[in-house]
Every structure is written in C-alpha cells, then in structure tokens.
Design an enzyme around this catalytic site. Sequence first.
Site, PDB file in Angstrom:
ATOM      1  N   CYS A 125       1.004  -1.268  -0.017  1.00 28.77           N
ATOM      2  CA  CYS A 125       0.327   0.152   0.061  1.00 28.77           C
ATOM      3  C   CYS A 125       0.511   1.040  -0.205  1.00 28.77           C
ATOM      4  O   CYS A 125       2.038   1.066   0.807  1.00 28.77           O
ATOM      5  CB  CYS A 125      -0.792  -0.456   1.145  1.00 28.77           C
ATOM      6  SG  CYS A 125      -2.454   1.103   1.014  1.00 28.77           S
TER       7      CYS A 125
ATOM      8  N   CYS B 235       0.612   5.276   6.472  1.00 32.88           N
ATOM      9  CA  CYS B 235       0.491   4.626   8.041  1.00 32.88           C
ATOM     10  C   CYS B 235       0.978   3.868   8.838  1.00 32.88           C
ATOM     11  O   CYS B 235       0.878   3.002   8.877  1.00 32.88           O
ATOM     12  CB  CYS B 235      -1.264   3.904   7.934  1.00 32.88           C
ATOM     13  SG  CYS B 235      -1.960   4.921   6.742  1.00 32.88           S
TER      14      CYS B 235
ATOM     15  N   CYS C 145       0.137   0.447  10.519  1.00 29.66           N
ATOM     16  CA  CYS C 145      -0.764  -0.893   9.561  1.00 29.66           C
ATOM     17  C   CYS C 145       0.444  -1.865   9.190  1.00 29.66           C
ATOM     18  O   CYS C 145       1.562  -0.812   8.337  1.00 29.66           O
ATOM     19  CB  CYS C 145      -0.954  -0.093   8.641  1.00 29.66           C
ATOM     20  SG  CYS C 145      -2.053  -1.398   6.915  1.00 29.66           S
TER      21      CYS C 145
ATOM     22  N   CYS D 160     -17.098  -8.357   5.627  1.00 25.61           N
ATOM     23  CA  CYS D 160     -16.611  -7.094   5.085  1.00 25.61           C
ATOM     24  C   CYS D 160     -15.157  -7.054   4.320  1.00 25.61           C
ATOM     25  O   CYS D 160     -14.446  -7.139   5.065  1.00 25.61           O
ATOM     26  CB  CYS D 160     -16.302  -6.269   6.785  1.00 25.61           C
ATOM     27  SG  CYS D 160     -17.435  -5.614   7.881  1.00 25.61           S
TER      28      CYS D 160
ATOM     29  N   CYS E  59     -19.539  -4.769   3.804  1.00 24.63           N
ATOM     30  CA  CYS E  59     -19.802  -3.712   3.901  1.00 24.63           C
ATOM     31  C   CYS E  59     -17.487  -3.743   2.906  1.00 24.63           C
ATOM     32  O   CYS E  59     -16.997  -5.166   3.214  1.00 24.63           O
ATOM     33  CB  CYS E  59     -19.228  -3.883   5.876  1.00 24.63           C
ATOM     34  SG  CYS E  59     -18.338  -2.191   6.218  1.00 24.63           S
TER      35      CYS E  59
ATOM     36  N   CYS F  41     -19.805   3.196   8.365  1.00 19.13           N
ATOM     37  CA  CYS F  41     -18.828   2.489   9.846  1.00 19.13           C
ATOM     38  C   CYS F  41     -17.760   3.265  10.323  1.00 19.13           C
ATOM     39  O   CYS F  41     -17.196   2.884   9.105  1.00 19.13           O
ATOM     40  CB  CYS F  41     -18.521   1.272   9.433  1.00 19.13           C
ATOM     41  SG  CYS F  41     -17.401   0.147  10.804  1.00 19.13           S
TER      42      CYS F  41
ATOM     43  N   ARG G 295     -18.348  -1.255  18.134  1.00 21.40           N
ATOM     44  CA  ARG G 295     -17.629  -2.310  17.593  1.00 21.40           C
ATOM     45  C   ARG G 295     -16.400  -2.727  18.660  1.00 21.40           C
ATOM     46  O   ARG G 295     -15.393  -1.972  18.586  1.00 21.40           O
ATOM     47  CB  ARG G 295     -16.941  -3.184  16.786  1.00 21.40           C
ATOM     48  CG  ARG G 295     -17.241  -3.523  16.009  1.00 21.40           C
ATOM     49  CD  ARG G 295     -16.622  -4.494  14.922  1.00 21.40           C
ATOM     50  NE  ARG G 295     -17.969  -4.390  13.921  1.00 21.40           N
ATOM     51  CZ  ARG G 295     -17.579  -3.438  13.212  1.00 21.40           C
ATOM     52  NH1 ARG G 295     -17.214  -3.191  11.876  1.00 21.40           N
ATOM     53  NH2 ARG G 295     -19.119  -3.284  12.693  1.00 21.40           N
TER      54      ARG G 295
HETATM   55  N1  SAM Z   1      -6.644   0.826   3.316  1.00 21.68           N
HETATM   56  C1  SAM Z   1      -8.071   1.295   3.442  1.00 21.68           C
HETATM   57  C2  SAM Z   1      -7.931   2.392   4.567  1.00 21.68           C
HETATM   58  O1  SAM Z   1      -7.013   2.514   5.367  1.00 21.68           O
HETATM   59  O2  SAM Z   1      -9.023   2.760   4.622  1.00 21.68           O
HETATM   60  C3  SAM Z   1      -8.448   0.334   4.011  1.00 21.68           C
HETATM   61  C4  SAM Z   1      -8.856  -0.958   4.852  1.00 21.68           C
HETATM   62  S1  SAM Z   1      -6.876  -0.252   6.741  1.00 21.68           S
HETATM   63  C5  SAM Z   1      -6.648  -2.087   7.279  1.00 21.68           C
HETATM   64  C6  SAM Z   1      -8.754  -0.472   7.974  1.00 21.68           C
HETATM   65  C7  SAM Z   1      -8.020  -0.260   9.096  1.00 21.68           C
HETATM   66  O3  SAM Z   1      -7.717  -0.760  10.072  1.00 21.68           O
HETATM   67  C8  SAM Z   1      -7.450   1.049   8.673  1.00 21.68           C
HETATM   68  O4  SAM Z   1      -8.146   2.297   9.213  1.00 21.68           O
HETATM   69  C9  SAM Z   1      -7.258   1.101  11.112  1.00 21.68           C
HETATM   70  O5  SAM Z   1      -7.925   1.432  12.031  1.00 21.68           O
HETATM   71  C10 SAM Z   1      -7.237  -0.192  10.530  1.00 21.68           C
HETATM   72  N2  SAM Z   1      -6.371  -0.839  11.161  1.00 21.68           N
HETATM   73  C11 SAM Z   1      -5.041  -1.147  10.310  1.00 21.68           C
HETATM   74  N3  SAM Z   1      -4.207  -2.143  11.069  1.00 21.68           N
HETATM   75  C12 SAM Z   1      -4.296  -2.441  12.089  1.00 21.68           C
HETATM   76  C13 SAM Z   1      -3.513  -2.654  13.481  1.00 21.68           C
HETATM   77  N4  SAM Z   1      -1.795  -2.661  13.644  1.00 21.68           N
HETATM   78  N5  SAM Z   1      -3.894  -2.312  14.755  1.00 21.68           N
HETATM   79  C14 SAM Z   1      -5.332  -1.849  14.792  1.00 21.68           C
HETATM   80  N6  SAM Z   1      -6.335  -1.001  13.869  1.00 21.68           N
HETATM   81  C15 SAM Z   1      -5.631  -0.769  12.122  1.00 21.68           C
HETATM   82 FE1  SF4 Z   2      -2.380   0.879   3.443  1.00 21.20          FE
HETATM   83 FE2  SF4 Z   2      -2.886   0.220   6.011  1.00 21.20          FE
HETATM   84 FE3  SF4 Z   2      -3.624   2.980   5.778  1.00 21.20          FE
HETATM   85 FE4  SF4 Z   2      -5.053   1.285   4.993  1.00 21.20          FE
HETATM   86  S1  SF4 Z   2      -4.300   1.593   6.709  1.00 21.20           S
HETATM   87  S2  SF4 Z   2      -4.113   2.690   3.537  1.00 21.20           S
HETATM   88  S3  SF4 Z   2      -3.657  -0.523   4.025  1.00 21.20           S
HETATM   89  S4  SF4 Z   2      -0.991   1.582   4.473  1.00 21.20           S
END
Ligand code: SAM
Ligand code: SF4
Length: 331
Positions: free
Chosen positions: A55, A59, A62, A99, A130, A190, A262
């Site tokens: 990606c 973040c 992530c 989802c 979702c 959500c 949730r």
């Molecule tokens: N890539 C898209 C986005 O970020 O909008 C959708 C998938 S992203 C993985 C969805 C959400 O998962 C993130 O916004 C975050 O809140 C949560 N998330 C991701 N990695 C996480 C982690 N290691 N621990 C807790 N929540 C996490």
């Molecule tokens: Fe990409 Fe993870 Fe950020 Fe979603 S949360 S935009 S998958 S880096």
Amino acid sequence: MIATIRHDWTLAEILALLELPLHELLFRAHTIHRQHFDPNLIEVSTLLSIKTGACAEDCSYCAQSAHHHTTLQPERMLALDAVLAAARTAQAAGATRFCMGAAWRNPTDTNLEQVIAMIAGVHALGLETCVTLGMLTAAQARRLKDAGLDFYNHNLDTSPEFYPQVITTRTFQERLDTLEHVREVGLKTCSGGILGMGESRQDRASMLRQLTNLPAHPEAVPINLLVQIEGTPLFGRDALDPFEFVRVVAAARVVMPQSNIRLAAGRSEMSDELQALCFFAGANSIFYGEHLLTAANATAARDRELLARLGLQFATVAAERREPGGCHHQH
Ligand code: SAM
Ligand code: SF4
Ligand code: DTB
C-alpha cells in the site's frame, strides 16, 4: 427514557466522562445501552482482505504499508470465487455481515467494478455487505450505493491533533471528505479508530468528539486496540491500560447511544474479563473468524465459548434497536 442524540459534545464534556470513577461511567454507559439495545445480543461481522499489502500510504500502525519492512507477503486481488467461498464459510459460522478490505489509498474505477461483483455475490448469499477501500470520490460512493452495498468502513483512526504523528500521506480532512461522500449517498457508515498508539486521553476524547459531531453518528463504530506489528513504527509502544480501553468504549456508548460499538482489532490480546467489561460498557459487535485483515483474531472457538459463558447470543440480524418505549429494564 431514550438518550438524546447530540452532535455538540465539547472536548471538556467527553474528557469529564473519561475521568469519571469507573463504576459511575460503566453504570451510565450500560443504562444507555439497555435503552437502545438488547444487552445480550452481539453482532458478528467477518473480515476478509481482498487485496493485501504494497500500500502506498504510510499509516504507522499498518502491516500493509509499503513504507515499512514487515514480513507480510503482498497479494494481488482475490478472485471472485475465493471471496464467495470465504463468505459462505463466514455465514455458516454465524456471521451476519461480511467486510472486505483492500490495501489501497483509493480504488480506481476498474478496481471498483471488480469489488462490486464481489459485493453482489456476497449480498446474494443473504449477508450484509461492507467494504473498506480507502478514499472515495462522490461518484464512486454513488456507484457503490447503486450496486447495493450496505456499509462503508473508513476510520478517523485518532484525534486530528495526534493524526500527523500517525499518517502523513493523507490528511484528516480527506477522511472527513470520504465519510461525507459515503453519508450523502445514503450508505451506512462504519467509522472509529485505534487506541494504544501513544495518544493521550485528550486525543481519545477528541477522536470521540469528531465522531459524535459528524452530521450523523456512524451506524457502526469500531474501536480497535493497536495490533503491534513488527517492522512498523508503532511496534513496541507501551501497552494501553485495559481500564482506559473500557473507559473509551463506555464513553463511545454514552455519546453515540444508537450506534453499534464494535470491539474490533486487538481482542486476541485481551482477557475474557476485559472483553466482558467492554460488552457491559456497551460494546455490542465483534469481528468474528480466525483472521482480521492480515493479523490473527481471537479464534472462533474461543469466541463461541466466551459468549456462551457470558450468556450472550449472536444477533441473527444486525443488533436490533429497541423500539422507543420498548425497554425492559427495571424502572
Ligand atoms: N486501506 C484502507 C484504508 O486504510 O482506508 C482500508 C483498510 S485499513 C487496514 C482499515 C483500518 O484498519 C484502518 O483505518 C485502521 O483503523 C485499522 N487497522 C489497520 N491496521 C491496524 C492495526 N495494526 N491495529 C489496529 N487497527 C488497525
Ligand atoms: Fe494502506 Fe494500511 Fe493505511 Fe489502509 S491502513 S491505507 S492498507 S497503509
Ligand atoms: C476496523 O476498524 N478494523 C478492521 C476493519 N475496520 C477493516 C481492520 C483491523 C486490522 C487489524 C490489523 C490487520 O489485520 O492487519
């Protein structure tokens, strides 16, 4: 009495909630919870990563960001039949919502059409649908609504103040814009966030304030506990005090009385007792199944056993809202 739906919570008011003696806060949250929901029903949604890793976003929590060096193997988009097989398995295990998540900054229009075929297939099985695909334009939100999607997940993640320490490749405002596009076309939203990233209690209050002060409260509010992923910048952060997690769940219930709250990522690290407290505090929804997107979830067997020990039941449809006046708590 049904709690008033407010969109004007101040930071000081939410902080004051978080600072109440714990039992005071739990009592208030549980009282509101019973006015709006059957306190013995838990909504279950199952997650599937339909496009994993590589990606472009940074973040810092992530596993899927190309900016970090994690052990995750990127995968191309799953084929439709693989998605439908996973959805059937989830449904057979008792999930009511499926989802699908993709590691994109935003979907292209071609991506969107592929996902729409998945949504149609999952919907045809009789599951709620979702998706969480990153940022959406207004036109893309409209396309998803017309295709019959039920929910769009897009988290605020944290407070606007702490946000720049977590993500630099998209702004907090861009998240609000996507939520607006989703809301405006009539999709259910959500949206929630992550705790345990090193944010302060004030940041937690500020995130809740942002959620409550949206023009409509999100129908579903996932509260994630950071799943610490080796190789990400947030790996090794101090663990959050479990009682602080419960406090945020309870405050979320107080300020968003009609939303499904949730207990999202991080349950595999939580004790049964902590989860039970969160359910008492107003959490009425979980992710169910062995995996989250890339990380392990609490196992389905453990969840079935825990819910049975607590006398809780899987909601057969999305956790039913009480009819006004139809509460059966003691007066
Ligand atoms: N890539 C898209 C986005 O970020 O909008 C959708 C998938 S992203 C993985 C969805 C959400 O998962 C993130 O916004 C975050 O809140 C949560 N998330 C991701 N990695 C996480 C982690 N290691 N621990 C807790 N929540 C996490
Ligand atoms: Fe990409 Fe993870 Fe950020 Fe979603 S949360 S935009 S998958 S880096
Ligand atoms: C949400 O708030 N949590 C889910 C879902 N929405 C998409 C994702 C949790 C991801 C946990 C870490 C992982 O599996 O990589």
